[in-house]
Scaffold this active site. Structure first.
Site, PDB file in Angstrom:
ATOM      1  N   TYR A  66       1.130  -1.023  -0.167  1.00 32.18           N
ATOM      2  CA  TYR A  66      -0.095   0.558   0.208  1.00 32.18           C
ATOM      3  C   TYR A  66       0.862   0.814  -0.038  1.00 32.18           C
ATOM      4  O   TYR A  66       1.333   1.826   0.909  1.00 32.18           O
ATOM      5  CB  TYR A  66      -0.653   0.309   0.674  1.00 32.18           C
ATOM      6  N   PRO A 215     -16.297  -4.482   1.576  1.00 27.89           N
ATOM      7  CA  PRO A 215     -17.760  -5.323   2.522  1.00 27.89           C
ATOM      8  C   PRO A 215     -18.973  -4.476   2.685  1.00 27.89           C
ATOM      9  O   PRO A 215     -20.156  -4.447   2.476  1.00 27.89           O
ATOM     10  CB  PRO A 215     -17.041  -4.444   3.900  1.00 27.89           C
ATOM     11  N   GLY A 221     -20.791  -6.647  -8.009  1.00 25.71           N
ATOM     12  CA  GLY A 221     -21.377  -8.201  -8.655  1.00 25.71           C
ATOM     13  C   GLY A 221     -21.728  -7.748  -9.943  1.00 25.71           C
ATOM     14  O   GLY A 221     -22.017  -8.552 -10.486  1.00 25.71           O
ATOM     15  N   GLY A 222     -21.716  -6.939 -10.664  1.00 26.04           N
ATOM     16  CA  GLY A 222     -21.959  -6.538 -12.059  1.00 26.04           C
ATOM     17  C   GLY A 222     -23.170  -6.139 -12.409  1.00 26.04           C
ATOM     18  O   GLY A 222     -23.905  -5.280 -11.937  1.00 26.04           O
TER      19      GLY A 222
END
Length: 307
Positions: A66, A215, A221-222
Site C-alpha cells: 500500500y 465489504p 457483482g456487475g
C-alpha cells in the site's frame, strides 16, 4: 437508529487468543490514487487514523504494497506508541513498480518474504505482528508450502503472533494448514459478490477468521447490482440506515467468522460503518439478501488484488 456507533463493538477472536472488535479498519485508502504513493492529505490521514482508535476500533489492516510502504509509515506516525489492545495486521508478497497496475506482481522467495516482514516491522515500529498475511497465493518462484513455511519460521522466532493468507484458493488454505496454524484469510465477499464463498466455508470449518474485501460495496457483482440495490433499499428505510450499513450488517449476520475491515477517508463514514454493528436484521432478511447472489465467482483482478 443506525446513525451513531454504539459505545463498544462486539468482538471476534483471532487465533484463539486475540480478541478484536468485530469491525476493523482497512487502511488501504489512505494512499495515493490507485494505491500508489502517499495519501495526499497527510494531516487528514493522521487525524483519521487517530479517530479510528478514538471511536473504539481495535484492529487495523495494512500491507507493505500500500503505497508501497507509505501506509505503514502513516500508521506509525499517527498512532505510535500504540495504545494497549490495538492489533495491527500487515501483509507481504506483492511487488509494485509504478502507478500503472500492470506493474503489480508477486514474489514468493522465502528470503524476500522474510525481508518484507522484517522491514514492515521497522516501518510500523513493532517488535511482533499480531497478524501477518502472505499477501498472494499466485507466486510460482518458490513452492507455496515453502512460502508459508517461512512465515512459520518467523512465528517460531517471535516476530509473528498469528499467520494469515490473502489471495489463496481453498486448496492452498488446506495446504498451508499442513505447515502452520492459519488464523485468518481474506477474499472478495460482499452482498453483491460471493467469489470468496468457498474460502469462507473453509475458514468456518477450520475456526479461522474471514475478512471480506469491499465489504460495503453494492455494485461489486456487475449485472446483478441493480437487483441487490433494490433489495437493500426497503431494509435501509426500515432500519433508518444507509444501504452500505445494511450491507455491512448482513456480513456480520452472515457468519460468526466474519471480520469486515471497511476502509474510508471520511470520519462520518467511519462512524456509519461502526453503527452498522447495532443493526439487528431478522433471519428472514438475512436469508433474502444471501439468496440474491450465487455463492461463487472468478478470481479478483487489478486493484482488487491488493485487498
Amino acid at each position: 437508529m443506525a446513525g451513531h456507533a454504539s459505545s463498544a463493538l462486539p468482538t471476534i477472536t483471532i487465533g484463539g487468543d486475540l480478541p478484536v472488535g468485530r469491525i476493523g479498519f482497512g487502511a488501504m485508502q489512505l494512499t495515493g490514487r490507485q494505491v500508489w504513493g502517499p495519501y495526499p492529505d497527510h494531516e487528514g490521514g493522521v487525524a483519521l487514523l487517530r479517530a479510528v482508535v478514538a471511536e473504539g476500533i481495535t484492529f487495523i489492516d495494512t500491507a507493505d504494497v500500500y503505497g508501497p510502504h507509505t501506509n505503514e509509515l502513516l500508521i506509525r506516525e499517527a498512532l505510535h506508541p500504540y495504545p494497549p489492545g490495538l492489533a495491527i495486521a500487515s501483509k507481504g508478497g506483492f511487488v509494485r513498480g509504478g502507478y500503472d497496475l500492470s506493474t503489480l506482481g508477486w514474489v514468493g522467495n522465502p528470503k524476500y518474504l522474510r525481508q518484507s516482514a522484517m522491514l514492515s516491522l521497522q516501518r510500523l515500529g513493532l517488535d511482533r505482528f499480531d497478524l501477518y498475511y502472505l499477501h498472494s497465493g499466485y507466486a510460482t518462484d518458490a513452492p507455496f508450502e515453502d512460502q508459508v513455511g517461512e512465515l512459520k519460521k518467523l512465528q517460531d522466532e517471535g516476530y509473528i503472533r498469528h499467520i494469515g493468507l490473502s489471495n489463496v484458493t481453498p486448496d492452498q488454505f488446506e495446504a498451508a494448514r499442513s505447515v502452520a496454524d492459519i488464523a485468518a484469510v481474506t477474499a472478495r465477499y460482499n452482498v453483491g459478490n460471493r467469489a470468496g464463498a468457498a474460502l469462507l466455508a473453509a475458514a468456518e470449518q477450520a475456526g479461522a477468521v474471514f475478512s471480506p474485501w469491499h465489504p460495503v460495496s453494492l455494485r461489486d457483482g456487475g449485472d446483478n447490482a441493480d437487483q441487490v440495490a433494490a433489495a437493500i433499499a426497503p431494509l435501509a428505510a426500515r432500519y433508518e440506515a444507509t444501504p452500505q450499513q445494511i450491507a455491512l450488517a448482513w456480513l456480520l449476520h452472515r457468519s460468526p467468522a466474519m471480520l469486515p475491515i471497511p476502509g474510508t477517508t471520511s470520519l462520518a463514514h467511519l462512524r456509519e460503518n461502526l453503527a452498522a454493528a447495532s443493526i439487528r436484521l431478522s433471519g428472514t432478511e438475512v436469508a433474502e439478501l444471501t439468496a440474491l447472489v450465487h455463492e461463487g465467482g472468478g478470481p479478483p483482478t487489478g486493484e482488487s488484488l491488493l485487498g
